[in-house]
Enzyme design. Structure first.
Site, PDB file in Angstrom:
ATOM      1  N   ARG A   1       0.817  -1.212   0.000  1.00 39.13           N
ATOM      2  CA  ARG A   1       0.000   0.000   0.000  1.00 39.13           C
ATOM      3  C   ARG A   1       0.850   1.261   0.000  1.00 39.13           C
ATOM      4  O   ARG A   1       0.552   2.224  -0.710  1.00 39.13           O
ATOM      5  CB  ARG A   1      -0.952  -0.018   1.202  1.00 39.13           C
ATOM      6  CG  ARG A   1      -1.830   1.216   1.364  1.00 39.13           C
ATOM      7  CD  ARG A   1      -2.461   1.695   0.072  1.00 39.13           C
ATOM      8  NE  ARG A   1      -3.206   0.647  -0.627  1.00 39.13           N
ATOM      9  CZ  ARG A   1      -3.556   0.723  -1.903  1.00 39.13           C
ATOM     10  NH1 ARG A   1      -3.207   1.765  -2.635  1.00 39.13           N
ATOM     11  NH2 ARG A   1      -4.225  -0.262  -2.464  1.00 39.13           N
TER      12      ARG A   1
ATOM     13  N   LYS B   1       3.177  24.477  -3.389  1.00 39.28           N
ATOM     14  CA  LYS B   1       1.870  23.884  -3.071  1.00 39.28           C
ATOM     15  C   LYS B   1       1.960  22.360  -3.194  1.00 39.28           C
ATOM     16  O   LYS B   1       1.356  21.732  -4.062  1.00 39.28           O
ATOM     17  CB  LYS B   1       0.795  24.456  -3.982  1.00 39.28           C
ATOM     18  CG  LYS B   1       0.585  25.953  -3.774  1.00 39.28           C
ATOM     19  CD  LYS B   1      -0.419  26.527  -4.753  1.00 39.28           C
ATOM     20  CE  LYS B   1      -0.585  28.028  -4.553  1.00 39.28           C
ATOM     21  NZ  LYS B   1      -1.523  28.631  -5.514  1.00 39.28           N
TER      22      LYS B   1
ATOM     23  N   LYS C   1       6.330  38.805  -2.162  1.00 32.73           N
ATOM     24  CA  LYS C   1       4.975  38.851  -2.711  1.00 32.73           C
ATOM     25  C   LYS C   1       4.250  40.099  -2.205  1.00 32.73           C
ATOM     26  O   LYS C   1       4.806  40.911  -1.477  1.00 32.73           O
ATOM     27  CB  LYS C   1       4.237  37.564  -2.359  1.00 32.73           C
ATOM     28  CG  LYS C   1       4.864  36.330  -3.001  1.00 32.73           C
ATOM     29  CD  LYS C   1       3.927  35.141  -2.975  1.00 32.73           C
ATOM     30  CE  LYS C   1       4.501  33.989  -3.775  1.00 32.73           C
ATOM     31  NZ  LYS C   1       3.552  32.867  -3.900  1.00 32.73           N
TER      32      LYS C   1
ATOM     33  N   GLU D   1       7.121  39.761  -6.869  1.00 34.81           N
ATOM     34  CA  GLU D   1       5.813  39.649  -7.514  1.00 34.81           C
ATOM     35  C   GLU D   1       5.190  41.031  -7.667  1.00 34.81           C
ATOM     36  O   GLU D   1       5.229  41.839  -6.743  1.00 34.81           O
ATOM     37  CB  GLU D   1       4.904  38.762  -6.661  1.00 34.81           C
ATOM     38  CG  GLU D   1       3.463  38.671  -7.141  1.00 34.81           C
ATOM     39  CD  GLU D   1       2.566  38.010  -6.106  1.00 34.81           C
ATOM     40  OE1 GLU D   1       2.399  36.783  -6.182  1.00 34.81           O
ATOM     41  OE2 GLU D   1       2.054  38.723  -5.212  1.00 34.81           O
TER      42      GLU D   1
ATOM     43  N   ASP E   1       1.682  38.525 -11.705  1.00 31.28           N
ATOM     44  CA  ASP E   1       0.659  37.687 -11.079  1.00 31.28           C
ATOM     45  C   ASP E   1      -0.735  38.055 -11.560  1.00 31.28           C
ATOM     46  O   ASP E   1      -1.163  39.213 -11.449  1.00 31.28           O
ATOM     47  CB  ASP E   1       0.743  37.839  -9.551  1.00 31.28           C
ATOM     48  CG  ASP E   1      -0.172  36.860  -8.830  1.00 31.28           C
ATOM     49  OD1 ASP E   1      -0.184  35.679  -9.189  1.00 31.28           O
ATOM     50  OD2 ASP E   1      -0.888  37.303  -7.918  1.00 31.28           O
TER      51      ASP E   1
END
Length: 307
Positions: free
Chosen positions: A107, A142, A174, A209, A230
């Site tokens: 598994r 992510k 950012k 960004e 962005d």
């Protein structure tokens, strides 16, 4: 079948073993009571990792290590190389060893190779759509916590590229960083970023960004290495690339999917980052077909799919 093997980075053995150790502590903290109860200790098995659907394979070393962790003497052979396309019904790996070990390792080996192969397969779809444009598709942070090194490797298996591995690897300022840094005063942007640039060693990459065309020139004036546009429209991306004019790498981010990536690539950007490569893939359907040899009995064959 495509038999061309891409050039891939080496997955560190220690990282694989660390992930597998934690996985087996979760899945079999005190051993596999089912296999230990039902199967004689000396029963042996040969099993094949088989594709139930086509895709790109990734995770051969992970499968091998999972089986070896349960039976150090298991013989494992990789039949399809990482990064190579396979068809439905094709055998990808084989393992021969103690039946208890094969079934206990099944598994975890399946879970990881199914996810890695899914990421490789999806990345290949994205990469194929921008072939010849000069842009490269990259992953993001992510990723599944604890599995980032495997998932980034899978992206490479699919023909993609890797962004920074962690927050420690590069500066990526950012919108929230910039808001705090400038106090919301865009007139301070160049000076504030130049002050950051002055603190960095020459080996540290500096990316910023922006969310509007007006921010591009003040950011470039600070000497950044990459500028991320962005959630820009394609028309805005074309304008942004023209404004940058080779003074930094241009990355496009946001609203990237299989239907939009080709158009984004044609705007002239250098990099297209895609969170969907890793954050929302469906596990590829791989199974383990097994033949168990019980002492004194004929082989018992069939597909094994433990819940």
């Amino acid at each position: 079948m495509n038999t061309t093997t891409p050039t891939l980075p080496q997955l560190p053995r220690t990282a694989i073993e660390d992930i597998l150790q934690r996985a087996f502590v979760e899945d079999a903290p005190y051993g596999d009571i089912t296999s230990a109860t039902l199967l004689p200790a000396d029963a042996r098995a040969t099993a094949w990792l088989v594709a139930r659907e086509p895709g790109i394979f990734s995770g051969g070393d992970v499968f091998r290590a999972a089986m070896a962790m349960q039976d150090p003497d298991a013989q494992v052979e990789q039949l399809v190389a990482d990064g190579v396309r396979f068809e439905k019904g094709e055998r990808l790996m084989s393992v021969t060893g103690l039946a208890r070990g094969v079934l206990t390792g099944e598994r975890i080996a399946l879970n990881l190779t199914q996810r890695m192969s899914a990421i490789a397969t999806q990345t290949a779809e994205y990469a194929a759509l921008i072939t010849g444009t000069g842009a490269r598709v990259t992953d993001t942070r992510k990723t599944t916590p604890g599995l980032r090194i495997l998932e980034r490797y899978a992206v490479r298996c699919g023909g993609g590229h890797n962004h920074r591995f962690s927050l420690s690897d590069a500066v990526l300022a950012k919108d929230n960083h910039l808001a705090v840094l400038t106090g919301g005063d865009h007139g301070r942007l160049t000076a504030a970023l130049a002050g950051v640039r002055a603190q960095l060693p020459h080996t540290v990459h500096f990316e910023v960004e922006v969310d509007s065309l007006e921010q591009i020139e003040p950011v470039l004036a600070a000497g950044v290495d990459t500028i991320m546009l962005d959630n820009f429209s394609n028309d805005e991306l074309v304008q942004g690339v023209a404004l940058v004019n080779g003074r930094a790498l241009v990355e496009a981010s946001g609203n990237v999917n299989l239907s939009t990536i080709a158009g984004i690539a044609r705007t002239g950007v250098d990099i297209i980052s895609v969170g969907a490569l890793t954050h929302s893939v469906r596990a590829l359907d791989l199974g383990l077909d097994i033949a168990v040899e019980l002492p004194g009995t004929p082989d018992v064959q069939g597909a094994v799919e433990l819940p």
